[in-house]
Design an enzyme around this catalytic site. Structure first.
Site, PDB file in Angstrom:
ATOM      1  N   GLU A 189      39.065  20.479 -68.300  1.00 31.67           N
ATOM      2  CA  GLU A 189      39.263  19.115 -68.778  1.00 31.67           C
ATOM      3  C   GLU A 189      40.433  18.954 -69.757  1.00 31.67           C
ATOM      4  OE1 GLU A 189      35.404  17.756 -70.133  1.00 31.67           O
ATOM      5  OE2 GLU A 189      34.767  17.370 -68.074  1.00 31.67           O
ATOM      6  N   GLU A 294      32.573  19.858 -61.866  1.00 29.83           N
ATOM      7  CA  GLU A 294      31.414  19.455 -62.666  1.00 29.83           C
ATOM      8  C   GLU A 294      30.885  18.122 -62.160  1.00 29.83           C
ATOM      9  OE1 GLU A 294      31.736  19.319 -66.917  1.00 29.83           O
ATOM     10  OE2 GLU A 294      32.767  21.245 -67.049  1.00 29.83           O
TER      11      GLU A 294
END
Length: 478
Positions: A189, A294
Protein backbone atom coordinates in the site's frame (compact mmCIF):
# COMPACT_ATOMS: atom_id res chain seq x y z
CA UNK A 1 6.67 -29.13 -8.13
CA UNK A 2 9.82 -28.62 -10.17
CA UNK A 3 9.84 -25.03 -11.39
CA UNK A 4 9.07 -21.42 -10.54
CA UNK A 5 5.71 -19.81 -11.09
CA UNK A 6 5.72 -17.00 -13.64
CA UNK A 7 3.48 -14.45 -15.30
CA UNK A 8 2.23 -15.17 -18.81
CA UNK A 9 0.30 -12.13 -20.03
CA UNK A 10 -2.80 -11.98 -17.78
CA UNK A 11 -2.20 -15.33 -16.05
CA UNK A 12 0.06 -16.90 -13.46
CA UNK A 13 1.35 -20.22 -14.79
CA UNK A 14 3.60 -23.09 -13.70
CA UNK A 15 6.72 -24.34 -15.49
CA UNK A 16 4.54 -26.24 -18.00
CA UNK A 17 2.45 -23.18 -18.83
CA UNK A 18 -0.65 -24.36 -16.96
CA UNK A 19 -2.61 -21.66 -15.15
CA UNK A 20 -2.24 -21.53 -11.37
CA UNK A 21 -4.85 -19.51 -9.48
CA UNK A 22 -3.42 -18.51 -6.11
CA UNK A 23 -6.10 -18.57 -3.42
CA UNK A 24 -5.01 -17.74 0.07
CA UNK A 25 -4.71 -15.33 2.97
CA UNK A 26 -2.41 -12.79 4.50
CA UNK A 27 -0.31 -13.79 7.49
CA UNK A 28 -0.50 -10.36 9.09
CA UNK A 29 0.12 -9.42 12.72
CA UNK A 30 3.10 -11.78 12.88
CA UNK A 31 6.34 -10.45 11.39
CA UNK A 32 4.49 -7.17 11.05
CA UNK A 33 2.44 -6.81 14.22
CA UNK A 34 -0.71 -4.68 14.01
CA UNK A 35 -2.76 -3.18 16.81
CA UNK A 36 -6.18 -4.62 15.89
CA UNK A 37 -4.68 -8.07 15.22
CA UNK A 38 -2.70 -8.50 18.44
CA UNK A 39 -4.53 -6.20 20.85
CA UNK A 40 -2.07 -3.41 21.59
CA UNK A 41 -2.39 0.35 20.96
CA UNK A 42 -0.41 2.40 18.45
CA UNK A 43 2.52 1.03 16.45
CA UNK A 44 4.73 -2.01 16.89
CA UNK A 45 7.91 -0.05 17.54
CA UNK A 46 6.13 1.83 20.35
CA UNK A 47 5.02 -1.26 22.24
CA UNK A 48 8.40 -2.93 21.79
CA UNK A 49 10.10 0.08 23.37
CA UNK A 50 7.54 0.27 26.17
CA UNK A 51 7.82 -3.44 27.00
CA UNK A 52 11.62 -3.16 27.13
CA UNK A 53 11.22 -0.38 29.72
CA UNK A 54 8.95 -2.59 31.86
CA UNK A 55 10.72 -5.95 31.52
CA UNK A 56 14.22 -5.05 30.39
CA UNK A 57 15.53 -5.63 26.88
CA UNK A 58 16.36 -9.34 27.31
CA UNK A 59 12.97 -10.36 28.69
CA UNK A 60 11.00 -8.26 26.22
CA UNK A 61 12.89 -9.75 23.29
CA UNK A 62 12.25 -13.20 24.77
CA UNK A 63 8.49 -12.53 24.75
CA UNK A 64 8.41 -11.26 21.18
CA UNK A 65 10.51 -14.20 19.98
CA UNK A 66 8.12 -16.62 21.68
CA UNK A 67 5.19 -14.76 20.15
CA UNK A 68 6.71 -15.32 16.70
CA UNK A 69 7.38 -18.97 17.50
CA UNK A 70 3.83 -19.74 18.61
CA UNK A 71 1.84 -17.54 16.22
CA UNK A 72 2.50 -19.65 13.12
CA UNK A 73 3.68 -23.23 12.78
CA UNK A 74 2.99 -26.51 10.99
CA UNK A 75 -0.49 -27.00 12.55
CA UNK A 76 -1.49 -23.65 11.04
CA UNK A 77 -0.17 -24.67 7.63
CA UNK A 78 -1.96 -28.03 7.80
CA UNK A 79 -5.29 -26.39 8.66
CA UNK A 80 -4.83 -23.78 5.94
CA UNK A 81 -4.25 -26.49 3.34
CA UNK A 82 -7.32 -28.41 4.54
CA UNK A 83 -9.50 -25.52 3.33
CA UNK A 84 -8.29 -26.00 -0.24
CA UNK A 85 -6.09 -22.89 -0.16
CA UNK A 86 -2.66 -22.77 -1.75
CA UNK A 87 -0.88 -19.49 -0.95
CA UNK A 88 0.00 -17.41 2.11
CA UNK A 89 1.13 -13.78 1.80
CA UNK A 90 3.58 -13.20 4.65
CA UNK A 91 3.71 -9.59 5.84
CA UNK A 92 7.17 -8.63 7.11
CA UNK A 93 8.60 -5.57 8.86
CA UNK A 94 11.98 -4.35 7.63
CA UNK A 95 13.08 -3.98 11.28
CA UNK A 96 13.48 -7.77 11.57
CA UNK A 97 16.37 -7.56 9.11
CA UNK A 98 17.90 -4.15 9.72
CA UNK A 99 18.24 -1.72 12.62
CA UNK A 100 17.61 1.98 12.02
CA UNK A 101 20.73 2.77 14.06
CA UNK A 102 22.80 0.20 12.15
CA UNK A 103 21.52 0.47 8.56
CA UNK A 104 22.53 -1.91 5.77
CA UNK A 105 23.80 -4.51 8.23
CA UNK A 106 21.72 -7.67 7.99
CA UNK A 107 20.59 -9.04 11.35
CA UNK A 108 21.69 -12.68 11.56
CA UNK A 109 18.39 -13.69 13.21
CA UNK A 110 16.28 -11.92 10.60
CA UNK A 111 15.34 -15.03 8.62
CA UNK A 112 14.88 -17.36 11.61
CA UNK A 113 11.08 -17.41 11.73
CA UNK A 114 10.48 -16.53 8.08
CA UNK A 115 12.50 -19.55 6.94
CA UNK A 116 10.48 -21.74 9.31
CA UNK A 117 7.15 -20.46 7.94
CA UNK A 118 8.20 -20.87 4.31
CA UNK A 119 9.35 -24.45 5.05
CA UNK A 120 6.13 -25.32 6.91
CA UNK A 121 4.03 -24.05 4.03
CA UNK A 122 6.15 -25.86 1.44
CA UNK A 123 5.76 -29.12 3.36
CA UNK A 124 1.99 -28.81 2.94
CA UNK A 125 2.08 -27.70 -0.68
CA UNK A 126 1.42 -24.02 0.00
CA UNK A 127 3.10 -21.22 -1.91
CA UNK A 128 4.27 -18.13 -0.06
CA UNK A 129 4.58 -14.49 -1.12
CA UNK A 130 6.96 -12.26 0.83
CA UNK A 131 5.18 -8.96 1.44
CA UNK A 132 7.21 -5.91 2.56
CA UNK A 133 4.49 -4.50 4.79
CA UNK A 134 6.62 -1.78 6.36
CA UNK A 135 9.41 0.24 4.76
CA UNK A 136 12.02 2.49 6.38
CA UNK A 137 10.46 5.87 7.09
CA UNK A 138 6.96 4.58 6.29
CA UNK A 139 5.62 4.16 2.75
CA UNK A 140 2.20 5.47 3.83
CA UNK A 141 0.66 7.18 6.85
CA UNK A 142 -0.98 4.09 8.28
CA UNK A 143 -0.23 2.39 11.60
CA UNK A 144 0.86 -0.69 9.63
CA UNK A 145 3.86 1.22 8.24
CA UNK A 146 5.14 1.26 11.84
CA UNK A 147 6.48 4.81 11.54
CA UNK A 148 4.27 6.59 14.09
CA UNK A 149 3.41 9.47 11.76
CA UNK A 150 0.92 10.28 9.03
CA UNK A 151 3.75 11.60 6.81
CA UNK A 152 5.14 8.92 4.46
CA UNK A 153 8.80 9.87 4.82
CA UNK A 154 9.95 7.06 2.52
CA UNK A 155 9.11 9.27 -0.47
CA UNK A 156 11.06 12.33 0.68
CA UNK A 157 14.31 10.72 1.84
CA UNK A 158 16.31 8.86 -0.79
CA UNK A 159 18.29 6.99 1.85
CA UNK A 160 15.14 5.21 2.99
CA UNK A 161 14.60 4.08 -0.60
CA UNK A 162 18.23 2.97 -0.97
CA UNK A 163 17.98 0.93 2.21
CA UNK A 164 14.87 -0.92 1.06
CA UNK A 165 16.48 -1.73 -2.29
CA UNK A 166 19.48 -3.09 -0.39
CA UNK A 167 17.19 -5.17 1.84
CA UNK A 168 15.20 -6.61 -1.07
CA UNK A 169 18.48 -7.61 -2.69
CA UNK A 170 19.47 -9.50 0.46
CA UNK A 171 16.07 -11.22 0.69
CA UNK A 172 16.21 -12.18 -3.00
CA UNK A 173 19.71 -13.62 -2.56
CA UNK A 174 18.47 -15.68 0.38
CA UNK A 175 15.42 -17.12 -1.41
CA UNK A 176 16.55 -17.19 -5.05
CA UNK A 177 16.37 -21.00 -5.22
CA UNK A 178 13.15 -21.48 -3.22
CA UNK A 179 10.48 -22.56 -5.70
CA UNK A 180 7.67 -22.63 -3.14
CA UNK A 181 7.97 -18.87 -2.89
CA UNK A 182 5.61 -17.58 -5.57
CA UNK A 183 7.16 -14.14 -5.59
CA UNK A 184 7.92 -10.88 -3.83
CA UNK A 185 5.31 -8.21 -3.01
CA UNK A 186 7.64 -5.22 -3.17
CA UNK A 187 5.72 -2.76 -1.00
CA UNK A 188 2.38 -2.86 0.78
CA UNK A 189 0.00 0.00 0.00
CA UNK A 190 2.39 2.76 -1.11
CA UNK A 191 1.14 6.34 -0.85
CA UNK A 192 3.42 8.55 -2.93
CA UNK A 193 1.86 12.02 -3.31
CA UNK A 194 3.73 12.64 -6.58
CA UNK A 195 3.31 9.14 -8.08
CA UNK A 196 6.64 9.47 -9.92
CA UNK A 197 8.66 8.41 -6.87
CA UNK A 198 6.89 5.06 -6.78
CA UNK A 199 7.64 4.33 -10.44
CA UNK A 200 11.28 5.29 -9.92
CA UNK A 201 11.50 3.01 -6.88
CA UNK A 202 9.89 0.13 -8.78
CA UNK A 203 12.39 0.61 -11.62
CA UNK A 204 15.33 0.47 -9.23
CA UNK A 205 14.15 -2.38 -7.02
CA UNK A 206 13.10 -4.46 -10.05
CA UNK A 207 16.61 -4.17 -11.50
CA UNK A 208 18.28 -4.89 -8.15
CA UNK A 209 16.26 -8.06 -7.53
CA UNK A 210 16.67 -9.29 -11.11
CA UNK A 211 20.44 -8.97 -10.76
CA UNK A 212 20.49 -11.68 -8.07
CA UNK A 213 17.21 -13.54 -8.63
CA UNK A 214 15.84 -13.53 -12.19
CA UNK A 215 13.23 -16.24 -11.56
CA UNK A 216 10.70 -15.05 -9.01
CA UNK A 217 7.59 -13.08 -9.91
CA UNK A 218 7.22 -9.57 -8.54
CA UNK A 219 3.94 -8.09 -7.30
CA UNK A 220 3.49 -4.32 -7.71
CA UNK A 221 0.92 -2.64 -5.46
CA UNK A 222 -0.85 0.31 -7.01
CA UNK A 223 -0.30 3.75 -5.51
CA UNK A 224 -2.55 5.29 -2.86
CA UNK A 225 -3.11 2.10 -0.89
CA UNK A 226 -3.13 -0.23 -3.92
CA UNK A 227 -5.99 1.61 -5.64
CA UNK A 228 -4.40 3.88 -8.27
CA UNK A 229 -2.33 2.86 -11.30
CA UNK A 230 -2.82 6.08 -13.27
CA UNK A 231 0.79 7.15 -12.71
CA UNK A 232 2.24 3.84 -13.91
CA UNK A 233 4.07 3.76 -17.25
CA UNK A 234 2.18 2.58 -20.32
CA UNK A 235 5.09 0.27 -21.19
CA UNK A 236 4.85 -1.55 -17.83
CA UNK A 237 4.34 -4.92 -19.53
CA UNK A 238 7.69 -4.79 -21.31
CA UNK A 239 9.43 -2.63 -18.74
CA UNK A 240 8.75 -5.05 -15.87
CA UNK A 241 8.40 -8.59 -17.30
CA UNK A 242 7.18 -11.38 -15.01
CA UNK A 243 5.18 -8.97 -12.84
CA UNK A 244 1.61 -8.93 -11.52
CA UNK A 245 -0.24 -5.83 -10.32
CA UNK A 246 -1.86 -5.83 -6.89
CA UNK A 247 -5.18 -4.28 -6.05
CA UNK A 248 -6.75 -4.29 -2.56
CA UNK A 249 -10.46 -4.82 -3.05
CA UNK A 250 -12.13 -4.11 0.28
CA UNK A 251 -15.89 -3.73 -0.09
CA UNK A 252 -17.56 -0.95 1.87
CA UNK A 253 -20.33 -3.41 2.78
CA UNK A 254 -17.93 -5.49 4.88
CA UNK A 255 -17.36 -2.82 7.54
CA UNK A 256 -19.24 -1.16 10.41
CA UNK A 257 -19.46 2.17 8.55
CA UNK A 258 -21.25 0.64 5.54
CA UNK A 259 -23.88 2.99 4.09
CA UNK A 260 -26.55 0.34 4.71
CA UNK A 261 -26.80 -3.32 5.77
CA UNK A 262 -25.83 -5.67 2.95
CA UNK A 263 -28.97 -7.29 1.55
CA UNK A 264 -27.64 -8.51 -1.81
CA UNK A 265 -29.75 -6.02 -3.72
CA UNK A 266 -29.12 -5.38 -7.39
CA UNK A 267 -27.76 -1.92 -6.62
CA UNK A 268 -25.39 -3.26 -3.95
CA UNK A 269 -24.12 -5.92 -6.37
CA UNK A 270 -23.59 -3.21 -8.98
CA UNK A 271 -21.64 -1.05 -6.56
CA UNK A 272 -19.48 -3.97 -5.42
CA UNK A 273 -18.75 -5.00 -9.01
CA UNK A 274 -18.05 -1.43 -10.15
CA UNK A 275 -15.58 -0.84 -7.32
CA UNK A 276 -13.69 -4.02 -8.23
CA UNK A 277 -13.70 -3.33 -11.98
CA UNK A 278 -12.51 0.24 -11.47
CA UNK A 279 -9.49 -0.93 -9.46
CA UNK A 280 -8.34 -3.37 -12.14
CA UNK A 281 -9.31 -1.34 -15.23
CA UNK A 282 -5.80 0.02 -15.94
CA UNK A 283 -4.36 -3.50 -16.12
CA UNK A 284 -7.26 -4.87 -18.16
CA UNK A 285 -6.81 -2.13 -20.75
CA UNK A 286 -3.19 -3.21 -21.20
CA UNK A 287 -3.52 -6.99 -20.91
CA UNK A 288 -1.61 -7.23 -17.62
CA UNK A 289 -1.89 -9.73 -14.77
CA UNK A 290 -3.99 -8.70 -11.76
CA UNK A 291 -3.63 -10.06 -8.21
CA UNK A 292 -5.96 -9.11 -5.36
CA UNK A 293 -3.49 -8.84 -2.48
CA UNK A 294 -6.02 -7.92 0.22
CA UNK A 295 -9.78 -8.03 0.67
CA UNK A 296 -12.43 -9.30 3.07
CA UNK A 297 -14.91 -8.13 5.72
CA UNK A 298 -14.44 -7.68 9.45
CA UNK A 299 -16.72 -9.48 11.90
CA UNK A 300 -18.85 -8.69 14.93
CA UNK A 301 -17.90 -10.09 18.34
CA UNK A 302 -20.24 -11.30 21.07
CA UNK A 303 -18.46 -9.32 23.77
CA UNK A 304 -19.00 -6.06 21.88
CA UNK A 305 -21.98 -6.42 19.54
CA UNK A 306 -23.95 -8.83 21.75
CA UNK A 307 -27.03 -10.50 20.28
CA UNK A 308 -26.60 -8.68 16.97
CA UNK A 309 -23.41 -10.64 16.24
CA UNK A 310 -24.88 -13.51 14.21
CA UNK A 311 -27.06 -11.30 12.01
CA UNK A 312 -24.15 -8.93 11.29
CA UNK A 313 -21.78 -11.77 10.48
CA UNK A 314 -24.23 -13.58 8.22
CA UNK A 315 -24.38 -10.41 6.12
CA UNK A 316 -20.59 -10.19 6.08
CA UNK A 317 -20.32 -13.83 4.92
CA UNK A 318 -22.65 -12.90 2.06
CA UNK A 319 -20.31 -10.05 1.12
CA UNK A 320 -17.43 -12.54 1.16
CA UNK A 321 -19.28 -15.05 -1.01
CA UNK A 322 -20.40 -12.47 -3.56
CA UNK A 323 -16.87 -11.10 -3.93
CA UNK A 324 -15.54 -14.62 -4.47
CA UNK A 325 -18.03 -15.15 -7.27
CA UNK A 326 -16.75 -12.01 -9.00
CA UNK A 327 -13.18 -13.22 -8.72
CA UNK A 328 -13.98 -16.74 -9.95
CA UNK A 329 -15.45 -15.38 -13.18
CA UNK A 330 -12.12 -13.67 -13.92
CA UNK A 331 -9.88 -16.50 -12.72
CA UNK A 332 -8.40 -13.96 -10.30
CA UNK A 333 -5.69 -14.90 -7.81
CA UNK A 334 -6.40 -13.48 -4.36
CA UNK A 335 -5.22 -13.28 -0.77
CA UNK A 336 -7.89 -12.59 1.84
CA UNK A 337 -7.01 -10.50 4.85
CA UNK A 338 -6.60 -12.20 7.43
CA UNK A 339 -5.41 -15.62 8.64
CA UNK A 340 -5.14 -15.12 12.43
CA UNK A 341 -5.98 -12.44 15.00
CA UNK A 342 -7.75 -11.89 18.35
CA UNK A 343 -11.24 -12.10 16.88
CA UNK A 344 -12.00 -9.29 14.43
CA UNK A 345 -11.16 -10.62 10.97
CA UNK A 346 -9.14 -13.82 11.17
CA UNK A 347 -9.94 -17.26 9.82
CA UNK A 348 -8.77 -18.44 13.23
CA UNK A 349 -8.65 -16.32 16.36
CA UNK A 350 -7.29 -16.48 19.89
CA UNK A 351 -9.72 -17.96 22.41
CA UNK A 352 -11.16 -15.66 25.09
CA UNK A 353 -10.07 -18.28 27.65
CA UNK A 354 -6.35 -17.93 26.94
CA UNK A 355 -4.00 -16.13 29.35
CA UNK A 356 -3.44 -13.26 26.90
CA UNK A 357 -7.13 -12.54 26.35
CA UNK A 358 -7.95 -12.82 30.04
CA UNK A 359 -5.11 -10.47 30.95
CA UNK A 360 -6.17 -7.81 28.44
CA UNK A 361 -9.97 -8.21 28.54
CA UNK A 362 -10.70 -4.86 30.19
CA UNK A 363 -7.99 -3.07 28.24
CA UNK A 364 -9.40 -4.35 24.94
CA UNK A 365 -12.85 -3.15 25.96
CA UNK A 366 -11.39 0.30 26.58
CA UNK A 367 -9.72 0.24 23.16
CA UNK A 368 -13.02 -0.71 21.55
CA UNK A 369 -14.92 2.01 23.39
CA UNK A 370 -12.36 4.66 22.43
CA UNK A 371 -12.10 3.33 18.83
CA UNK A 372 -8.34 3.80 18.91
CA UNK A 373 -7.65 1.27 16.14
CA UNK A 374 -8.19 2.67 12.65
CA UNK A 375 -9.12 -0.61 11.01
CA UNK A 376 -12.84 -1.22 10.92
CA UNK A 377 -13.45 0.85 14.05
CA UNK A 378 -16.94 1.60 15.31
CA UNK A 379 -16.71 5.11 16.75
CA UNK A 380 -20.27 5.25 18.14
CA UNK A 381 -19.10 5.94 21.70
CA UNK A 382 -16.77 8.83 20.80
CA UNK A 383 -18.17 10.21 17.54
CA UNK A 384 -19.51 13.35 19.18
CA UNK A 385 -16.07 14.12 20.63
CA UNK A 386 -14.45 14.42 17.21
CA UNK A 387 -17.28 15.97 15.21
CA UNK A 388 -16.44 19.50 16.45
CA UNK A 389 -12.87 19.14 15.12
CA UNK A 390 -14.18 18.11 11.71
CA UNK A 391 -16.62 21.00 11.73
CA UNK A 392 -13.90 23.42 12.82
CA UNK A 393 -11.86 22.46 9.77
CA UNK A 394 -14.81 22.72 7.41
CA UNK A 395 -15.87 26.09 8.82
CA UNK A 396 -12.40 27.58 8.51
CA UNK A 397 -11.36 25.92 5.26
CA UNK A 398 -14.46 26.66 3.15
CA UNK A 399 -12.79 25.79 -0.17
CA UNK A 400 -13.54 22.09 -0.59
CA UNK A 401 -10.51 21.61 -2.84
CA UNK A 402 -8.22 22.78 -0.04
CA UNK A 403 -9.62 20.04 2.17
CA UNK A 404 -8.71 17.30 -0.29
CA UNK A 405 -5.30 16.55 1.17
CA UNK A 406 -3.48 13.50 -0.14
CA UNK A 407 -4.31 10.63 0.12
CA UNK A 408 -7.83 11.89 -0.56
CA UNK A 409 -10.29 10.27 -1.25
CA UNK A 410 -8.92 7.34 0.75
CA UNK A 411 -8.58 9.81 3.63
CA UNK A 412 -11.49 12.25 3.86
CA UNK A 413 -11.49 15.11 6.39
CA UNK A 414 -13.36 12.83 8.79
CA UNK A 415 -10.92 9.99 8.17
CA UNK A 416 -7.90 12.23 8.63
CA UNK A 417 -9.17 13.56 11.95
CA UNK A 418 -9.90 10.01 13.08
CA UNK A 419 -6.42 8.78 12.21
CA UNK A 420 -4.51 11.70 13.68
CA UNK A 421 -6.58 12.76 16.68
CA UNK A 422 -8.15 9.44 17.66
CA UNK A 423 -5.95 6.64 16.43
CA UNK A 424 -2.47 8.17 16.74
CA UNK A 425 -2.80 10.65 19.60
CA UNK A 426 -5.01 8.71 21.99
CA UNK A 427 -3.18 5.45 21.25
CA UNK A 428 0.13 6.96 22.33
CA UNK A 429 -1.25 7.54 25.81
CA UNK A 430 -2.31 3.88 26.11
CA UNK A 431 1.01 2.29 25.18
CA UNK A 432 2.51 2.34 28.66
CA UNK A 433 -0.68 0.92 30.17
CA UNK A 434 -0.49 -2.02 27.75
CA UNK A 435 3.12 -2.71 28.74
CA UNK A 436 2.42 -2.47 32.48
CA UNK A 437 0.30 -5.62 32.22
CA UNK A 438 3.58 -7.55 31.85
CA UNK A 439 5.37 -6.14 34.90
CA UNK A 440 6.98 -8.76 37.14
CA UNK A 441 6.40 -11.68 34.79
CA UNK A 442 8.91 -14.52 34.59
CA UNK A 443 10.05 -16.03 31.31
CA UNK A 444 7.79 -19.01 32.01
CA UNK A 445 4.80 -16.67 32.36
CA UNK A 446 5.77 -14.77 29.22
CA UNK A 447 5.97 -18.01 27.25
CA UNK A 448 2.55 -19.04 28.56
CA UNK A 449 1.18 -15.69 27.44
CA UNK A 450 2.72 -16.06 23.96
CA UNK A 451 1.31 -19.58 23.65
CA UNK A 452 -2.16 -18.00 23.61
CA UNK A 453 -1.54 -17.36 19.90
CA UNK A 454 -0.68 -20.97 19.00
CA UNK A 455 -3.06 -22.89 16.75
CA UNK A 456 -4.24 -25.22 19.50
CA UNK A 457 -5.36 -22.22 21.56
CA UNK A 458 -7.32 -20.64 18.72
CA UNK A 459 -10.92 -21.00 17.59
CA UNK A 460 -11.98 -21.33 13.97
CA UNK A 461 -14.32 -18.83 12.33
CA UNK A 462 -16.55 -21.50 10.90
CA UNK A 463 -18.76 -19.26 8.76
CA UNK A 464 -15.79 -17.71 6.98
CA UNK A 465 -13.94 -21.00 6.56
CA UNK A 466 -17.08 -22.72 5.25
CA UNK A 467 -17.40 -20.13 2.48
CA UNK A 468 -13.71 -20.52 1.56
CA UNK A 469 -13.84 -24.33 1.60
CA UNK A 470 -16.99 -24.52 -0.50
CA UNK A 471 -15.57 -22.02 -2.98
CA UNK A 472 -12.42 -24.14 -3.30
CA UNK A 473 -14.54 -27.24 -3.99
CA UNK A 474 -16.71 -25.46 -6.58
CA UNK A 475 -13.72 -24.04 -8.45
CA UNK A 476 -11.76 -27.27 -8.37
CA UNK A 477 -8.94 -25.92 -6.24
CA UNK A 478 -9.43 -28.19 -3.23
Amino acid sequence: MTGFLRVDKTRIVDEEGKQVVLRGAGLGGWMTMENFISGYPGCEFQIREALAEVLGRQKSEYFFDKFLEHFFGEPDAAFFKSLGLNCIRIAVNYRHFEDDMNPRVLKPEGFKHLDRAVAACAKHGIYTIIDMHTAPGGQNGGWHSDAGTHIANFWIHKDFQDRLIWLWTEIAKHYKDEKWIAGYNLMNEPADPRHSGLVNFYDRVYAAIASVDPNHMLFFDGNTYATDFSGFPDDAGTRWPNAAYAIHDYSVFGFPDAPEPYARTEEQHRRMRRSYEKKRAWMDERGLCVWNGEWGPVYARKEYEGDAMDEINDRRYNVLQDQLELYAKDGLSWSIWLYKDIGFQGMVYVSQETPYMKLFREFLLKKYRLAVDSWGADDKFVRDVYRPIVQLIKDNVPDEEHRKLYPFPVWTVEGRVARLARCMLISEFLVKEWAEHFRGMSEEQLDELAQSFSFENCLKRDGLNKVLREHAQLTGSA
